[in-house]
Design a protein around this motif. Structure first.
Motif, PDB file in Angstrom:
ATOM      1  N   VAL A  43      -3.532 -79.554 -10.259  1.00  0.00           N
ATOM      2  CA  VAL A  43      -3.633 -80.940  -9.787  1.00  0.00           C
ATOM      3  C   VAL A  43      -2.867 -81.876 -10.708  1.00  0.00           C
ATOM      4  CG1 VAL A  43      -5.190 -82.817  -9.159  1.00  0.00           C
ATOM      5  CG2 VAL A  43      -5.863 -80.447  -8.712  1.00  0.00           C
ATOM      6  N   GLU A  44      -3.014 -81.675 -12.017  1.00  0.00           N
ATOM      7  CA  GLU A  44      -2.295 -82.524 -12.971  1.00  0.00           C
ATOM      8  C   GLU A  44      -0.783 -82.319 -12.854  1.00  0.00           C
ATOM      9  OE1 GLU A  44      -3.449 -84.886 -14.565  1.00  0.00           O
ATOM     10  OE2 GLU A  44      -5.531 -84.525 -15.137  1.00  0.00           O
ATOM     11  N   ALA A  45      -0.344 -81.093 -12.631  1.00  0.00           N
ATOM     12  CA  ALA A  45       1.091 -80.825 -12.462  1.00  0.00           C
ATOM     13  C   ALA A  45       1.629 -81.523 -11.229  1.00  0.00           C
ATOM     14  CB  ALA A  45       1.340 -79.317 -12.372  1.00  0.00           C
ATOM     15  N   TYR A  46       0.841 -81.517 -10.152  1.00  0.00           N
ATOM     16  CA  TYR A  46       1.293 -82.193  -8.933  1.00  0.00           C
ATOM     17  C   TYR A  46       1.347 -83.705  -9.144  1.00  0.00           C
ATOM     18  CZ  TYR A  46       1.827 -83.500  -4.087  1.00  0.00           C
ATOM     19  OH  TYR A  46       2.311 -84.035  -2.917  1.00  0.00           O
ATOM     20  N   LEU A  47       0.363 -84.253  -9.836  1.00  0.00           N
ATOM     21  CA  LEU A  47       0.387 -85.686 -10.132  1.00  0.00           C
ATOM     22  C   LEU A  47       1.584 -86.038 -11.017  1.00  0.00           C
ATOM     23  CD1 LEU A  47      -3.405 -86.422 -10.779  1.00  0.00           C
ATOM     24  CD2 LEU A  47      -2.018 -87.249  -8.869  1.00  0.00           C
ATOM     25  N   PHE A  48       1.906 -85.166 -11.964  1.00  0.00           N
ATOM     26  CA  PHE A  48       3.070 -85.419 -12.822  1.00  0.00           C
ATOM     27  C   PHE A  48       4.360 -85.410 -11.997  1.00  0.00           C
ATOM     28  CE2 PHE A  48       6.542 -83.835 -15.519  1.00  0.00           C
ATOM     29  CZ  PHE A  48       6.552 -84.835 -16.488  1.00  0.00           C
ATOM     30  N   ALA A  49       4.469 -84.426 -11.083  1.00  0.00           N
ATOM     31  CA  ALA A  49       5.650 -84.381 -10.219  1.00  0.00           C
ATOM     32  C   ALA A  49       5.728 -85.630  -9.343  1.00  0.00           C
ATOM     33  CB  ALA A  49       5.613 -83.122  -9.354  1.00  0.00           C
ATOM     34  N   LEU A  50       4.583 -86.087  -8.877  1.00  0.00           N
ATOM     35  CA  LEU A  50       4.538 -87.301  -8.069  1.00  0.00           C
ATOM     36  C   LEU A  50       4.967 -88.511  -8.894  1.00  0.00           C
ATOM     37  CD1 LEU A  50       3.726 -88.323  -5.234  1.00  0.00           C
ATOM     38  CD2 LEU A  50       1.435 -88.714  -6.136  1.00  0.00           C
ATOM     39  N   LEU A  51       4.536 -88.535 -10.139  1.00  0.00           N
ATOM     40  CA  LEU A  51       4.897 -89.637 -11.026  1.00  0.00           C
ATOM     41  C   LEU A  51       6.408 -89.669 -11.263  1.00  0.00           C
ATOM     42  CD1 LEU A  51       3.785 -91.905 -12.906  1.00  0.00           C
ATOM     43  CD2 LEU A  51       3.749 -90.189 -14.722  1.00  0.00           C
ATOM     44  N   VAL A  52       7.002 -88.502 -11.505  1.00  0.00           N
ATOM     45  CA  VAL A  52       8.449 -88.422 -11.718  1.00  0.00           C
ATOM     46  C   VAL A  52       9.191 -88.867 -10.474  1.00  0.00           C
ATOM     47  CG1 VAL A  52      10.375 -86.850 -12.154  1.00  0.00           C
ATOM     48  CG2 VAL A  52       8.252 -86.622 -13.459  1.00  0.00           C
ATOM     49  N   ARG A  53       8.707 -88.422  -9.323  1.00  0.00           N
ATOM     50  CA  ARG A  53       9.373 -88.802  -8.065  1.00  0.00           C
ATOM     51  C   ARG A  53       9.266 -90.300  -7.825  1.00  0.00           C
ATOM     52  NH1 ARG A  53       7.317 -85.821  -2.777  1.00  0.00           N
ATOM     53  NH2 ARG A  53       5.541 -87.199  -3.174  1.00  0.00           N
ATOM     54  N   GLN A  54       8.095 -90.880  -8.141  1.00  0.00           N
ATOM     55  CA  GLN A  54       7.923 -92.317  -7.964  1.00  0.00           C
ATOM     56  C   GLN A  54       8.836 -93.089  -8.907  1.00  0.00           C
ATOM     57  OE1 GLN A  54       6.545 -93.106  -5.421  1.00  0.00           O
ATOM     58  NE2 GLN A  54       4.398 -92.586  -5.176  1.00  0.00           N
ATOM     59  N   LYS A  55       9.052 -92.554 -10.111  1.00  0.00           N
ATOM     60  CA  LYS A  55       9.901 -93.229 -11.088  1.00  0.00           C
ATOM     61  C   LYS A  55      11.345 -93.270 -10.629  1.00  0.00           C
ATOM     62  CE  LYS A  55      10.978 -93.245 -16.028  1.00  0.00           C
ATOM     63  NZ  LYS A  55      10.737 -92.565 -17.319  1.00  0.00           N
ATOM     64  N   GLN A  56      11.759 -92.232  -9.892  1.00  0.00           N
ATOM     65  CA  GLN A  56      13.136 -92.162  -9.428  1.00  0.00           C
ATOM     66  C   GLN A  56      13.405 -93.078  -8.245  1.00  0.00           C
ATOM     67  OE1 GLN A  56      13.511 -87.972  -8.665  1.00  0.00           O
ATOM     68  NE2 GLN A  56      14.003 -87.473 -10.812  1.00  0.00           N
ATOM     69  N   ARG A  57      12.339 -93.522  -7.599  1.00  0.00           N
ATOM     70  CA  ARG A  57      12.488 -94.417  -6.458  1.00  0.00           C
ATOM     71  C   ARG A  57      12.432 -95.869  -6.925  1.00  0.00           C
ATOM     72  NH1 ARG A  57       8.390 -91.700  -1.967  1.00  0.00           N
ATOM     73  NH2 ARG A  57       9.530 -89.748  -1.680  1.00  0.00           N
ATOM     74  N   THR A  58      13.365 -96.643  -6.458  1.00  0.00           N
ATOM     75  CA  THR A  58      13.371 -98.063  -6.829  1.00  0.00           C
ATOM     76  C   THR A  58      12.307 -98.836  -6.077  1.00  0.00           C
ATOM     77  OG1 THR A  58      15.080 -98.470  -5.153  1.00  0.00           O
ATOM     78  CG2 THR A  58      15.826 -98.014  -7.418  1.00  0.00           C
ATOM     79  N   ARG A  59      11.999 -98.388  -4.886  1.00  0.00           N
ATOM     80  CA  ARG A  59      10.977 -99.054  -4.084  1.00  0.00           C
ATOM     81  C   ARG A  59       9.868 -98.059  -3.756  1.00  0.00           C
ATOM     82  NH1 ARG A  59      14.495-102.612   0.328  1.00  0.00           N
ATOM     83  NH2 ARG A  59      15.614-103.898  -1.198  1.00  0.00           N
TER      84      ARG A  59
END
Length: 461
Positions: free
Chosen positions: A194-210
């Protein structure tokens, strides 16, 4: 889920009764109170009667940490209510736990696929012989699967409400992950997934400007999950520090007592060739105490005639004393190192993949009277037929899951379930005892993926 139950009450009632009947069949026909069950039971009795979390000895009760306290706590509660060593009550209560698992599987399918898939998933779970089989065994599997599915369902609910920064699902998820860890050490893989998926989600959100989900919400979810789930380990860790003066937040990898000798060299040698569960019964479980039949070693256990002779000599020396001494273990370690140098690819990639495949695909009959060497077809006809049927059922479930993954349409965050399955399978590939029961926690994901085959284009989630 309440609306789904209200609209299809008759379906869920009939499916539940069928699931209860199947589980009663396993309890009455194949009850399993194993050596491990008695270990858990002994700890529970001593905890209940003497206030000591320990194992009975000849003269006294010795404190232990070889088993986590989750399942002994359940047994102690049952023994306190129904009578000491009332394992039949334990098995019957596990029916209700497993039926609860079926409802959580249905809710996950509803969130990820559709309402119709949720009904299919419930039916597949209720009639799954592999989930039902372990209800009839006084072991941790039924509870471990329950808390795994509950945690994944709450994590999915939390992911659906990340934008609103709802904290309750993540607190609930942590409160489900905690007991999963307290049941078995490998329950910690659920937290990592679960933490790994949240981390991946965080990285993906960081790459998105919006981004629609603020990164702070993702960080907060991961922090709450970690704090709540790990907080459940604090009493156990403090107890081990006080009793053994040792930092032990889980349990030893090899379930060994404090300062007990562990034959790490022998275990590594096992990992240089073992692939299937049959070798676990024939070789791994035989040591120590029982003779090892060298002719049951597969040809992949040797790289040369000289190495074969060396291996046979090691096993002869073991059979003479039926105990792995430190000197003999060092010789096994040297042999293992030689085999690893001969082919690192085999040791680190090929054999782990084969072990994973065996745990997923072989007939799941390890708790039944069926012969483990089913492919030799010399078992009693009834047990051979049962093995073949269960093997085909397992293949149908797994094949349907792959087909559902390819053809189905899923809501966001299916990746959480896939992450859990991949992480757990990869970990299991590193073990020297490939047992099919270790993949049981992943079976709810198999059922959810398979349910996607029955999705209609008009289905609403």
């Amino acid at each position: 889920m309440r609306e789904l139950l209200r609209k299809h009450l008759r379906f869920f009632l009939i499916a539940t009764l069928a699931g209860v009947a199947l589980r009663l069949l396993f309890i009455l026909r194949f009850p399993g109170v194993t050596t491990d069950s008695f270990v858990y039971g002994d700890i529970a009795k001593n905890w209940l009667q003497h206030g000591i979390y320990g194992l009975s000895g000849v003269d006294e009760i010795s404190p232990t940490y070889i088993r986590l306290p989750g399942y002994p706590a359940f047994l102690a509660a049952v023994f306190a209510i129904f009578g000491m060593e009332h394992y039949r009550a334990v098995l019957v209560l596990q029916i209700f736990v497993d039926i609860g698992t079926c409802f959580f599987i249905a809710d996950l399918a509803r969130r990820l696929v559709s309402s119709r898939a949720a009904r299919v998933a419930f039916l597949l779970a209720a009639l799954c012989p592999f989930l039902a089989n372990y209800v009839g065994n006084a072991l941790t599997e039924t509870w471990e699967v329950f808390f795994t599915v509950l945690a994944l369902d709450l994590a999915m609910a939390g992911l659906e409400t990340l934008q609103d920064s709802s904290l309750r699902p993540w607190m609930g998820c942590g409160l489900a992950v905690g007991p999963a860890i307290l049941l078995r050490p490998d329950g910690a893989l659920l937290l990592f997934a679960v933490e790994a998926y949240l981390f991946a989600l965080l990285v993906r959100q960081k790459q998105r400007t919006r981004s629609r989900v603020p990164r702070l919400h993702v960080l907060r979810a991961g922090l709450i999950l970690a704090v709540v789930s790990l907080a459940t380990l604090v009493p156990w860790t403090v107890r081990n520090l006080h009793t053994f003066h040792e930092f032990q937040p889980l349990a030893p990898r090899y379930a060994n007592q404090e300062n007990a000798f562990v034959p790490l060299g022998f275990n590594r040698w096992m990992r240089t060739w073992i692939v299937d569960y049959t070798s676990v019964e024939d070789i791994y479980w035989a040591v120590p105490g029982n003779p090892v039949e060298a002719d049951k070693l597969p040809s992949r256990a040797f790289d040369s005639p000289e190495q074969r002779e060396q291996t046979m000599q090691l096993l002869d020396d073991y059979n003479d004393q039926r105990h792995v001494t430190s000197e003999l273990d060092a010789r096994f370690a040297a042999l293992a190192a030689e085999r690893v140098r001969h082919s690192r690819l085999r040791y680190y990639v090929v054999l782990p993949l084969l072990r994973i495949a065996d745990m997923w695909l072989r007939p799941r009959t390890e708790t039944l009277p069926s012969d483990t060497r089913w492919w030799e077809f010399d078992d009693d006809p009834e047990w051979l037929a049962l093995t073949v049927v269960l093997g085909m059922v397992n293949l149908l479930y797994v094949s349907a899951a792959f087909a559902g993954l390819v053809r189905g349409r899923f809501a966001p965050h299916l990746g959480l379930l896939i992450t859990f399955v991949i992480l757990r399978s990869a970990f299991l590939g590193t073990l020297e005892n490939p047992e099919t029961r270790y993949t049981l926690e992943c079976y709810p994901v198999v059922i959810i993926l398979a349910s996607a085959l029955f999705q209609r284009t008009t289905d609403a989630r």
